[in-house]
Scaffold this motif. Structure first.
Motif, short mmCIF file in Angstrom:
data_model
loop_
_atom_site.label_atom_id
_atom_site.label_comp_id
_atom_site.label_asym_id
_atom_site.label_seq_id
_atom_site.Cartn_x
_atom_site.Cartn_y
_atom_site.Cartn_z
N CYS A 298 -8.98 4.68 -9.72
CA CYS A 298 -9.71 5.04 -8.50
C CYS A 298 -8.74 5.60 -7.45
O CYS A 298 -7.58 5.21 -7.41
N GLY A 299 -9.26 6.44 -6.60
CA GLY A 299 -8.51 6.90 -5.42
C GLY A 299 -7.21 7.57 -5.80
O GLY A 299 -7.13 8.38 -6.73
N THR A 300 -6.17 7.19 -5.07
CA THR A 300 -4.85 7.78 -5.29
C THR A 300 -4.36 7.54 -6.72
O THR A 300 -3.73 8.41 -7.32
N ALA A 301 -4.65 6.37 -7.25
CA ALA A 301 -4.21 6.06 -8.62
C ALA A 301 -4.87 7.03 -9.61
O ALA A 301 -4.26 7.41 -10.62
N SER A 345 -3.49 1.19 -11.58
CA SER A 345 -3.96 0.49 -10.39
C SER A 345 -2.80 -0.16 -9.65
O SER A 345 -2.03 -0.90 -10.25
N GLN A 346 -2.68 0.12 -8.40
CA GLN A 346 -1.66 -0.54 -7.59
C GLN A 346 -1.93 -2.04 -7.57
O GLN A 346 -1.09 -2.84 -7.96
N SER A 347 -3.12 -2.42 -7.13
CA SER A 347 -3.43 -3.84 -6.94
C SER A 347 -3.67 -4.56 -8.26
O SER A 347 -3.44 -5.76 -8.36
N THR A 350 -8.87 -3.65 -8.77
CA THR A 350 -9.98 -2.77 -8.40
C THR A 350 -11.16 -2.96 -9.36
O THR A 350 -11.00 -2.83 -10.58
N VAL A 396 -2.59 0.97 4.02
CA VAL A 396 -3.79 1.15 3.19
C VAL A 396 -3.72 2.47 2.42
O VAL A 396 -4.12 2.54 1.26
N SER A 398 -2.07 4.81 0.15
CA SER A 398 -1.01 4.58 -0.84
C SER A 398 0.04 5.70 -0.82
O SER A 398 -0.30 6.88 -0.77
N ALA A 602 -10.26 -0.28 2.99
CA ALA A 602 -9.54 -1.49 2.62
C ALA A 602 -8.60 -1.13 1.48
O ALA A 602 -8.81 -0.14 0.78
N LYS A 603 -7.58 -1.91 1.33
CA LYS A 603 -6.57 -1.56 0.34
C LYS A 603 -7.00 -1.96 -1.07
O LYS A 603 -6.71 -1.28 -2.03
N VAL A 605 -10.04 -2.86 -3.48
CA VAL A 605 -11.50 -2.69 -3.51
C VAL A 605 -12.06 -3.49 -4.67
O VAL A 605 -12.16 -3.00 -5.79
C1 G6P Z 1 -8.38 1.99 -2.33
C2 G6P Z 1 -7.06 2.19 -1.64
C3 G6P Z 1 -6.31 3.35 -2.28
C4 G6P Z 1 -6.15 3.13 -3.77
C5 G6P Z 1 -7.48 2.83 -4.45
C6 G6P Z 1 -7.27 2.30 -5.85
O1 G6P Z 1 -9.20 3.08 -2.10
O2 G6P Z 1 -7.26 2.45 -0.26
O3 G6P Z 1 -5.03 3.47 -1.69
O4 G6P Z 1 -5.59 4.25 -4.35
O5 G6P Z 1 -8.19 1.81 -3.74
O6 G6P Z 1 -6.64 1.04 -5.76
P1 G6P Z 1 -5.72 0.45 -6.87
O7 G6P Z 1 -5.23 -0.85 -6.31
O8 G6P Z 1 -6.57 0.26 -8.09
O9 G6P Z 1 -4.61 1.41 -7.12
#
Ligand code: G6P
Length: 608
Positions: A298-301, A345-347, A350, A396, A398, A602-603, A605
């Motif tokens: 998702c998102g930047t990832a 995924s960073q976190s 997600t 937030v 990335s 939010a960072k 999700v």
């Molecule tokens: C949110 C964050 C983004 C991130 C995305 C995916 O939208 O604001 O910065 O890229 O989630 O999150 P993840 O933790 O899976 O990389």
């Protein structure tokens, strides 16, 4: 996507709860609250807005007690008002919650029919009401918890406090993470290990469906069927990191500047710098025997994954199927044949990415994960974990996680290319040499372009719309550039493949819509120049982000030309991320927005 914390302590816990919440603010920050139990009574303080407001409220009206729970909220059900802020109380029960109770509406209707009175619009309050109803029927806390959980549908993590239990907090996890922290005569609950880092580094992660009872000196974990289970504790790395801004104005700025170091750490995990080759044994996926690779994020990832797709297809001749996780999970993609799946995924938490992973796992695929949080659910549910060593990312938007993800994907594409015999030794050495230079180049490029971008951003801040264009691996970077800018400056921005310009967005071009073109002098360069000509012919203003060769090769008039050194194609997207990040950062700073905690975002999700 909220942060929760609980402490059964032997000292005043309100300041400790707030401290932990500060580390969880990345999960949500539109309201916050804490509650304690003392002398058979629950009490709470809540405040709208950032945690600083709650801190102030506690300064004016301190909250005593050695046992308490806390919450920082990202609103799903109900506006971010004080009444909707957690903890929610009902007849001696206090609840904080992260996630969504999907069947809250029928539960609420049934509870109201039984005479319950609700004080908020949240889904969370049904949990407090259900627990209170169970207690009224004479159930002990454990039984009430078991009974209540059996009625909840959805994804949630909970922490619960009872007015008649001065030494006990209950927690539950179904979806979003929840960790137990083991202290000296104190026990903790938190959404992640970083929240608990000031108190302990000994952590036990609950598994999906688990619930837990903590007292000041022990814990008991039960699975969804109510069976006592043991889960191993581990020493978390979260505690090793100091989460502060150092000399920087914002976490985002600090994280942009850290990239040289963290990318270097990350690369050294996959590359043998001395040998000048990739570390083949870090593969863990049998790339040689694959017909296809599925990727999702998702998102930047996701944009990192899109760039990875170009690399896997080019260097390893491995077809990649990629989609945003919220679509991937429901597309019913036929997953047959020799296929593996890679999630980014960073976190590592997600919700959509995790659901896509589980879809692939249920279809029997080998699962790889590029994750930053090694103890995360996505990491734990994967066969092969490819860590990014970015350290905690607090901003937030990335930045460093993105370039670390790119570094891992580049190395994996080379590893796959070697495994599949599609990458010559010579090409491998050339690419590795280029990667080895990335950390140094980060610093050099930053120093060279930062002042120019700061000046340029003042001009950009005047516009309402910005278009980003790129071809090849610069196309996902254009998407990332647009995402960064809109996220933190709130300027409307779109990213397009440069070749798509004439299929629509060209209609928007005039002097009010600057076009940021990302175009290193690669094999697409001439084509992108043609697209720039089309923009210029319609009065559009161009900001060209290119390399020395590209700058020398174009005579077009631009609003600004940002020039990087000539780079090997495998490292260009990693380093071209820098101007993209700096443009967004400086524009937002100039506009005075909340760079680290942009509105509505939010960072992590953890809801769909
Ligand atoms: C949110 C964050 C983004 C991130 C995305 C995916 O939208 O604001 O910065 O890229 O989630 O999150 P993840 O933790 O899976 O990389």
């Amino acid at each position: 996507m909220c942060g929760i914390v609980g402490i059964v302590g032997n000292r005043e816990v309100a300041p400790l709860l707030v401290d932990a919440l500060k580390r969880l603010e990345y999960r949500g920050y539109d309201s916050a609250g804490v509650a304690t139990v003392r002398d058979g009574k629950l009490d709470r303080r809540r405040a709208e807005g950032k945690l600083a407001n709650l801190d102030r409220r506690l300064g004016e009206e301190p909250l005593a007690g050695h046992v308490g729970i806390g919450h920082t909220r990202w609103a799903t059900h109900g506006a971010p008002t004080e009444a909707n802020a957690h903890p929610h109380f009902c007849d001696g029960v206090a609840v904080v919650h992260n996630g969504i109770i999907e069947n809250f509406a029928p539960l609420r209707t049934a509870l109201i029919a039984d005479g319950a009175v609700f004080h908020s619009q949240t889904d969370t309050e049904v949990v407090a009401q259900l627990l209170a109803a169970c207690r009224k029927q004479g159930m002990a806390p454990r039984e009430a918890m078991q009974q209540t959980l059996s009625r909840l549908e959805g994804a949630y993590a909970l922490a619960v406090l009872f007015d008649d239990q001065p030494d006990m907090i209950l927690g539950a996890r179904s979806g979003p993470p929840l960790a137990v922290g083991h202290g000296q005569g104190e026990m903790f609950l938190g959404s992640d290990a970083i929240a608990l880092a000031p108190f302990t580094d000994e952590i036990t992660y609950l598994e999906d469906g688990d619930w837990v009872v903590i007292t000041h000196d022990h814990h008991e974990i039960y699975d969804h069927s109510g069976q006592r289970v043991e889960r191993k504790s581990q020493i978390s790395q979260g505690a090793a990191y100091v989460v502060d801004k150092g000399n920087h104005r914002h976490f985002m700025e600090k994280e942009i500047y850290e990239q040289s170091e963290v990318v270097s750490h990350t690369l050294s995990h996959y590359i043998d710098f001395a040998e000048g080759r990739v570390k083949f044994d870090s593969a863990q996926i049998d790339f040689a025997n694959l017909d296809r690779l599925a990727m999702s994020a998702c998102g930047t990832a996701f944009y990192a994954g899109l760039i990875g797709k170009y690399w896997f297809e080019r260097f390893a001749r491995l077809p990649v199927e990629i989609d945003v996780a919220s679509e991937f999970r429901y597309r019913e993609i036929p997953l047959a044949g020799r296929m593996a799946a890679l999630f980014i995924s960073q976190s590592g938490e997600t919700a959509d990415t995790l659901a896509s992973l589980r879809y692939c796992r249920d279809n029997g695929l080998t699962i790889g994960a590029v994750v930053n949080v090694r103890e995360s659910t996505i990491a734990r549910e994967s066969d092969a974990v490819f860590p990014t060593l970015a350290g905690p990312e607090i901003g937030v938007a990335s930045t460093k996680a993105f370039t670390c993800q790119l570094s891992v994907l580049a190395a994996l594409a080379l590893i796959a290319g070697r495994a599949r015999g599609t990458l010559s030794d010579e090409d491998e050495r050339r690419c590795v040499q280029a990667l080895v230079e990335v950390p140094r180049l980060f610093n050099e490029i930053l120093a060279a372009i930062q002042p120019q971008i700061e000046t340029l951003s003042r001009e950009l801040a005047r516009f309402k719309d910005v278009l980003y264009l790129g071809r090849g691996t610069s196309f996902p970077l254009a998407l990332e550039g647009a995402l960064k800018l809109k996220e933190i400056s709130y300027i409307h921005a779109e990213g397009y493949a440069a070749g798509e310009l004439k299929h629509g967005p060209i209609a928007l071009i005039d002097e009010t819509m600057p076009v940021i073109v990302i175009a290193p002098h690669d094999r697409h360069f001439e084509k992108t120049v043609s697209n720039m000509q089309e923009v210029a012919a319609r009065g559009g203003q161009i900001i060209l982000v290119t390399d020395e060769k590209g700058a020398a090769a174009t005579t077009l008039e631009t609003m600004a030309t940002i020039v990087l050194p000539v780079l090997d194609e495998i490292v260009a997207p990693i380093l071209f991320a820098l101007p993209v990040q700096l443009i967004a950062y400086h524009t937002a700073v100039f506009m005075g927005t909340d760079v680290d905690q942009p509105r509505n975002l939010a960072k992590s999700v953890t809801v769909e």
